[in-house]
Design a protein around this motif. Structure first.
Motif, PDB file in Angstrom:
ATOM      1  N   THR A   1       0.832  -1.206   0.000  1.00  7.52           N
ATOM      2  CA  THR A   1       0.000   0.000   0.000  1.00  7.52           C
ATOM      3  C   THR A   1       0.865   1.254   0.000  1.00  7.52           C
ATOM      4  O   THR A   1       0.592   2.216  -0.727  1.00  7.52           O
ATOM      5  N   THR A   2       1.948   1.247   0.792  1.00  7.55           N
ATOM      6  CA  THR A   2       2.847   2.398   0.842  1.00  7.55           C
ATOM      7  C   THR A   2       3.520   2.626  -0.506  1.00  7.55           C
ATOM      8  O   THR A   2       3.626   3.770  -0.974  1.00  7.55           O
ATOM      9  N   LEU A   3       3.972   1.561  -1.147  1.00  4.18           N
ATOM     10  CA  LEU A   3       4.621   1.708  -2.455  1.00  4.18           C
ATOM     11  C   LEU A   3       3.659   2.253  -3.504  1.00  4.18           C
ATOM     12  O   LEU A   3       4.045   3.082  -4.337  1.00  4.18           O
ATOM     13  N   MET A   4       2.420   1.811  -3.471  1.00  2.00           N
ATOM     14  CA  MET A   4       1.452   2.305  -4.448  1.00  2.00           C
ATOM     15  C   MET A   4       1.105   3.767  -4.189  1.00  2.00           C
ATOM     16  O   MET A   4       0.974   4.559  -5.139  1.00  2.00           O
ATOM     17  N   LEU A   5       0.962   4.162  -2.922  1.00  2.87           N
ATOM     18  CA  LEU A   5       0.711   5.568  -2.608  1.00  2.87           C
ATOM     19  C   LEU A   5       1.904   6.439  -3.002  1.00  2.87           C
ATOM     20  O   LEU A   5       1.747   7.552  -3.501  1.00  2.87           O
ATOM     21  N   PHE A   6       3.110   5.934  -2.796  1.00  2.00           N
ATOM     22  CA  PHE A   6       4.322   6.648  -3.190  1.00  2.00           C
ATOM     23  C   PHE A   6       4.354   6.832  -4.709  1.00  2.00           C
ATOM     24  O   PHE A   6       4.668   7.915  -5.210  1.00  2.00           O
ATOM     25  N   ALA A   7       4.031   5.783  -5.432  1.00  2.00           N
ATOM     26  CA  ALA A   7       4.039   5.857  -6.900  1.00  2.00           C
ATOM     27  C   ALA A   7       3.006   6.853  -7.406  1.00  2.00           C
ATOM     28  O   ALA A   7       3.261   7.608  -8.348  1.00  2.00           O
ATOM     29  N   GLY A   8       1.840   6.888  -6.792  1.00  2.00           N
ATOM     30  CA  GLY A   8       0.813   7.840  -7.215  1.00  2.00           C
ATOM     31  C   GLY A   8       1.169   9.266  -6.868  1.00  2.00           C
ATOM     32  O   GLY A   8       0.945  10.190  -7.648  1.00  2.00           O
ATOM     33  N   ARG A   9       1.743   9.466  -5.689  1.00  2.00           N
ATOM     34  CA  ARG A   9       2.060  10.825  -5.226  1.00  2.00           C
ATOM     35  C   ARG A   9       3.199  11.448  -6.024  1.00  2.00           C
ATOM     36  O   ARG A   9       3.188  12.633  -6.336  1.00  2.00           O
ATOM     37  N   PHE A  10       4.207  10.672  -6.358  1.00  2.00           N
ATOM     38  CA  PHE A  10       5.378  11.217  -7.025  1.00  2.00           C
ATOM     39  C   PHE A  10       5.374  11.003  -8.533  1.00  2.00           C
ATOM     40  O   PHE A  10       6.410  11.092  -9.185  1.00  2.00           O
ATOM     41  N   GLY A  11       4.221  10.718  -9.098  1.00  2.00           N
ATOM     42  CA  GLY A  11       4.069  10.738 -10.549  1.00  2.00           C
ATOM     43  C   GLY A  11       4.525   9.491 -11.276  1.00  2.00           C
ATOM     44  O   GLY A  11       4.768   9.537 -12.477  1.00  2.00           O
ATOM     45  N   LEU A  12       4.646   8.383 -10.592  1.00  2.00           N
ATOM     46  CA  LEU A  12       5.041   7.139 -11.249  1.00  2.00           C
ATOM     47  C   LEU A  12       3.838   6.309 -11.691  1.00  2.00           C
ATOM     48  O   LEU A  12       4.000   5.293 -12.351  1.00  2.00           O
ATOM     49  N   ALA A  13       2.641   6.734 -11.298  1.00  2.00           N
ATOM     50  CA  ALA A  13       1.404   6.025 -11.653  1.00  2.00           C
ATOM     51  C   ALA A  13       0.383   7.057 -12.125  1.00  2.00           C
ATOM     52  O   ALA A  13       0.447   8.226 -11.734  1.00  2.00           O
ATOM     53  N   PRO A  14      -0.562   6.673 -12.953  1.00  2.00           N
ATOM     54  CA  PRO A  14      -1.599   7.617 -13.392  1.00  2.00           C
ATOM     55  C   PRO A  14      -2.441   8.100 -12.214  1.00  2.00           C
ATOM     56  O   PRO A  14      -2.639   7.378 -11.240  1.00  2.00           O
ATOM     57  N   SER A  15      -2.927   9.312 -12.311  1.00  2.00           N
ATOM     58  CA  SER A  15      -3.789   9.863 -11.266  1.00  2.00           C
ATOM     59  C   SER A  15      -4.817  10.778 -11.924  1.00  2.00           C
ATOM     60  O   SER A  15      -4.908  10.850 -13.153  1.00  2.00           O
ATOM     61  N   ALA A  16      -5.570  11.506 -11.097  1.00  2.00           N
ATOM     62  CA  ALA A  16      -6.606  12.381 -11.639  1.00  2.00           C
ATOM     63  C   ALA A  16      -6.004  13.522 -12.453  1.00  2.00           C
ATOM     64  O   ALA A  16      -6.611  13.988 -13.411  1.00  2.00           O
ATOM     65  N   ASN A  17      -4.817  13.969 -12.085  1.00  2.00           N
ATOM     66  CA  ASN A  17      -4.184  15.092 -12.779  1.00  2.00           C
ATOM     67  C   ASN A  17      -3.116  14.651 -13.778  1.00  2.00           C
ATOM     68  O   ASN A  17      -2.516  15.490 -14.438  1.00  2.00           O
ATOM     69  N   ARG A  18      -2.837  13.377 -13.865  1.00  2.00           N
ATOM     70  CA  ARG A  18      -1.864  12.855 -14.835  1.00  2.00           C
ATOM     71  C   ARG A  18      -2.476  11.620 -15.488  1.00  2.00           C
ATOM     72  O   ARG A  18      -2.609  10.580 -14.854  1.00  2.00           O
ATOM     73  N   LYS A  19      -2.845  11.747 -16.742  1.00  2.00           N
ATOM     74  CA  LYS A  19      -3.447  10.598 -17.433  1.00  2.00           C
ATOM     75  C   LYS A  19      -2.392   9.899 -18.279  1.00  2.00           C
ATOM     76  O   LYS A  19      -1.391  10.499 -18.689  1.00  2.00           O
ATOM     77  N   ALA A  20      -2.614   8.634 -18.535  1.00  2.00           N
ATOM     78  CA  ALA A  20      -1.693   7.838 -19.344  1.00  2.00           C
ATOM     79  C   ALA A  20      -2.131   7.907 -20.802  1.00  2.00           C
ATOM     80  O   ALA A  20      -3.312   7.769 -21.127  1.00  2.00           O
ATOM     81  N   THR A  21      -1.166   8.105 -21.688  1.00  2.00           N
ATOM     82  CA  THR A  21      -1.448   8.138 -23.122  1.00  2.00           C
ATOM     83  C   THR A  21      -1.352   6.727 -23.689  1.00  2.00           C
ATOM     84  O   THR A  21      -1.086   5.765 -22.962  1.00  2.00           O
ATOM     85  N   ALA A  22      -1.538   6.596 -24.995  1.00  2.00           N
ATOM     86  CA  ALA A  22      -1.480   5.291 -25.646  1.00  2.00           C
ATOM     87  C   ALA A  22      -0.084   4.684 -25.538  1.00  2.00           C
ATOM     88  O   ALA A  22       0.061   3.467 -25.482  1.00  2.00           O
ATOM     89  N   GLY A  23       0.950   5.516 -25.478  1.00  2.00           N
ATOM     90  CA  GLY A  23       2.315   5.025 -25.339  1.00  2.00           C
ATOM     91  C   GLY A  23       2.733   4.858 -23.890  1.00  2.00           C
ATOM     92  O   GLY A  23       3.912   4.717 -23.594  1.00  2.00           O
ATOM     93  N   LEU A  24       1.775   4.892 -22.967  1.00  2.00           N
ATOM     94  CA  LEU A  24       1.989   4.763 -21.526  1.00  2.00           C
ATOM     95  C   LEU A  24       2.872   5.865 -20.956  1.00  2.00           C
ATOM     96  O   LEU A  24       3.585   5.671 -19.985  1.00  2.00           O
ATOM     97  N   LYS A  25       2.819   7.026 -21.567  1.00  2.00           N
ATOM     98  CA  LYS A  25       3.484   8.216 -21.029  1.00  2.00           C
ATOM     99  C   LYS A  25       2.459   8.973 -20.204  1.00  2.00           C
ATOM    100  O   LYS A  25       1.276   9.005 -20.527  1.00  2.00           O
TER     101      LYS A  25
END
Length: 130
Positions: free
Chosen positions: A61-85
């Protein structure tokens, strides 16, 4: 020992009852209760805070929250494109976080971290390592 209970059920022909002298065994006497074999997946124990199951759940859970907070996972303000950017966008959600991590992101990343943790715990339990 199971005792058989003999009862007679009324028999019907259309709407008229017919007399039947044949006794019928009760289902309670025929059906045996199921017995559990082993602990199964429900046998995971969380006795104390430092248990292996608890440590796995906290870590994932901590690793997933860390990934979301620091931009390593998609979130409401950062969407993933077709190239997974990940590209920034304005979701319109209010946040006081400088990185734009919202309540929806916290709930989504926390629940996904729990899903990963449950998969790890059940996989290790199936292997016999936990």
């Amino acid at each position: 020992m199971a005792t058989t209970v003999m009862t007679s059920l009324p028999q019907f022909n259309g709407l008229r009852p017919t007399a039947s002298a044949a006794p019928v065994q009760s289902l309670a006497a025929v059906v045996q209760p199921m017995r559990r074999k082993g602990k199964g997946a429900l046998g995971a124990r969380c006795d104390f805070i430092g248990s292996p199951t608890n440590l796995i759940m906290v870590t994932t859970t901590t690793l997933m929250l860390f990934a979301g907070r620091f931009g390593l996972a998609p979130s409401a303000n950062r969407k993933a494109t077709a190239g997974l950017k990940l590209e920034a966008r304005d979701s319109g959600l209010q946040t006081g976080d400088p990185a734009g991590f919202t309540l929806a992101d916290t709930l989504a990343c926390g629940s996904f971290g729990h899903i990963i943790g449950v998969g790890v715990v059940l996989g290790l339990k199936n292997l016999g390592a936990l």
